[in-house]
Design a protein around this motif. Structure first.
Motif, PDB file in Angstrom:
ATOM      1  N   ALA A 105       0.838  -1.210   0.000  1.00 25.43           N
ATOM      2  CA  ALA A 105       0.000   0.000   0.000  1.00 25.43           C
ATOM      3  C   ALA A 105       0.870   1.256   0.000  1.00 25.43           C
ATOM      4  O   ALA A 105       0.580   2.227  -0.709  1.00 25.43           O
ATOM      5  N   MET A 108       2.211   1.813  -3.448  1.00 28.50           N
ATOM      6  CA  MET A 108       1.126   2.244  -4.342  1.00 28.50           C
ATOM      7  C   MET A 108       0.766   3.711  -4.114  1.00 28.50           C
ATOM      8  O   MET A 108       0.596   4.479  -5.063  1.00 28.50           O
ATOM      9  N   ILE A 109       0.678   4.098  -2.853  1.00 29.94           N
ATOM     10  CA  ILE A 109       0.232   5.458  -2.524  1.00 29.94           C
ATOM     11  C   ILE A 109       1.349   6.481  -2.711  1.00 29.94           C
ATOM     12  O   ILE A 109       1.141   7.526  -3.330  1.00 29.94           O
ATOM     13  N   HIS A 110       2.527   6.191  -2.187  1.00 30.46           N
ATOM     14  CA  HIS A 110       3.594   7.199  -2.178  1.00 30.46           C
ATOM     15  C   HIS A 110       4.549   7.136  -3.359  1.00 30.46           C
ATOM     16  O   HIS A 110       5.258   8.101  -3.626  1.00 30.46           O
ATOM     17  N   HIS A 112       3.393   5.665  -6.429  1.00 30.92           N
ATOM     18  CA  HIS A 112       2.510   5.575  -7.595  1.00 30.92           C
ATOM     19  C   HIS A 112       2.664   4.277  -8.384  1.00 30.92           C
ATOM     20  O   HIS A 112       2.496   4.267  -9.596  1.00 30.92           O
ATOM     21  N   THR A 114       1.420   0.528  -9.497  1.00 30.71           N
ATOM     22  CA  THR A 114       0.192  -0.272  -9.519  1.00 30.71           C
ATOM     23  C   THR A 114       0.416  -1.418  -8.532  1.00 30.71           C
ATOM     24  O   THR A 114       1.553  -1.676  -8.104  1.00 30.71           O
ATOM     25  N   LEU A 141      -7.847  -0.486  -3.537  1.00 28.99           N
ATOM     26  CA  LEU A 141      -6.961   0.681  -3.487  1.00 28.99           C
ATOM     27  C   LEU A 141      -6.368   0.949  -4.861  1.00 28.99           C
ATOM     28  O   LEU A 141      -6.302   2.104  -5.298  1.00 28.99           O
ATOM     29  N   ASP A 142      -5.954  -0.097  -5.555  1.00 34.96           N
ATOM     30  CA  ASP A 142      -5.385   0.051  -6.894  1.00 34.96           C
ATOM     31  C   ASP A 142      -6.396   0.698  -7.836  1.00 34.96           C
ATOM     32  O   ASP A 142      -6.062   1.618  -8.586  1.00 34.96           O
ATOM     33  N   LYS A 144      -8.945   2.562  -7.001  1.00 34.72           N
ATOM     34  CA  LYS A 144      -9.178   3.945  -6.553  1.00 34.72           C
ATOM     35  C   LYS A 144      -8.028   4.867  -6.999  1.00 34.72           C
ATOM     36  O   LYS A 144      -8.262   5.957  -7.501  1.00 34.72           O
ATOM     37  N   LEU A 145      -6.811   4.397  -6.832  1.00 32.97           N
ATOM     38  CA  LEU A 145      -5.645   5.223  -7.189  1.00 32.97           C
ATOM     39  C   LEU A 145      -5.522   5.428  -8.689  1.00 32.97           C
ATOM     40  O   LEU A 145      -5.040   6.456  -9.140  1.00 32.97           O
ATOM     41  N   HIS A 146      -5.923   4.420  -9.453  1.00 33.13           N
ATOM     42  CA  HIS A 146      -5.773   4.494 -10.911  1.00 33.13           C
ATOM     43  C   HIS A 146      -7.104   4.688 -11.625  1.00 33.13           C
ATOM     44  O   HIS A 146      -7.182   4.560 -12.832  1.00 33.13           O
ATOM     45  N   LYS A 147      -8.134   4.926 -10.840  1.00 35.38           N
ATOM     46  CA  LYS A 147      -9.488   5.239 -11.340  1.00 35.38           C
ATOM     47  C   LYS A 147      -9.938   4.304 -12.458  1.00 35.38           C
ATOM     48  O   LYS A 147     -10.345   4.728 -13.523  1.00 35.38           O
TER      49      LYS A 147
END
Length: 149
Positions: A105, A108-110, A112, A114, A141-142, A144-147
Motif C-alpha cells: 500500500a 502504491m500510494i507514495h 505511484h 500499480t 486501493l489500486d 481507486k488510485l488508478h481510477k
C-alpha cells in the motif's frame, strides 16, 4: 460451446503472456494476483530490504535490538506509525501477509506503483503472500488510485 471455447482461448493467451514471472496488463483478479505471488523464488530470511531503507521481516528481528541496530533501523512499524525518510522495519508475526500488505500500500500510494508493480518490486527481494482479504483491499486501493473499475 463457442463462448466456452472463446473463454479458453482468452485464458490460454493470458497465461501465455504471463509466462513465468511476467505480469498481466491490468490488476486482474485475486486469483491472478495469487498466481504472481506464488511464482518466483521463496526466501527464508528473517528480514529483507525490499525498497531503499524499507525492510519487511518477522517478529524475531523486531524483538532483537542488536539486529535492528546492526541494520540501522530507526523505526519499527507494527501497526501504522513512523516517519517517511527513516529506515523503517515493517513486521508482523511471519513477515509475509500483514506487513507485506502495508508495504505494498505504501508503494502504491507514495510511489505511484500499480498493485502488480508493487508486488513484483517487493518479490525481487522477499517472498510475500498477503491473504485474500488484504489482496481484495489492495485491489480496491489500486482501482481507486488508478481510477479503473
Amino acid at each position: 460451446s463457442r463462448s466456452l471455447q472463446k473463454k479458453k482461448l482468452s485464458k490460454d493467451r493470458f497465461e501465455q503472456k504471463l509466462g513465468n514471472n511476467a505480469i498481466p496488463p491490468a490488476t486482474g483478479s485475486v486469483k491472478d494476483l495469487e498466481r504472481v505471488l506464488y511464482g518466483g523464488k521463496r526466501f527464508g530470511n528473517h528480514v529483507d530490504e525490499v525498497w531503499p531503507n524499507l525492510f519487511i521481516g518477522d517478529m524475531s528481528v523486531a524483538n532483537d535490538r542488536y539486529s535492528l541496530w546492526k541494520l540501522g533501523i530507526t523505526h519499527v512499524l507494527n501497526a501504522a506509525h513512523g516517519r517517511m525518510h527513516s529506515r523503517v522495519f515493517v513486521h508482523c508475526a511471519v513477515g509475509v501477509s500483514r506487513s507485506a500488505s502495508l508495504v505494498l500500500a505504501y508503494l502504491m500510494i507514495h510511489h505511484h506503483y500499480t498493485l502488480l508493480e508493487a508486488i513484483n518490486k517487493v518479490k525481487e527481494r522477499r517472498w510475500i503472500f498477503p491473504n485474500r482479504g488484504f489482496l481484495k483491499q489492495l485491489c480496491a486501493l489500486d482501482r481507486k488510485l488508478h481510477k479503473t473499475s
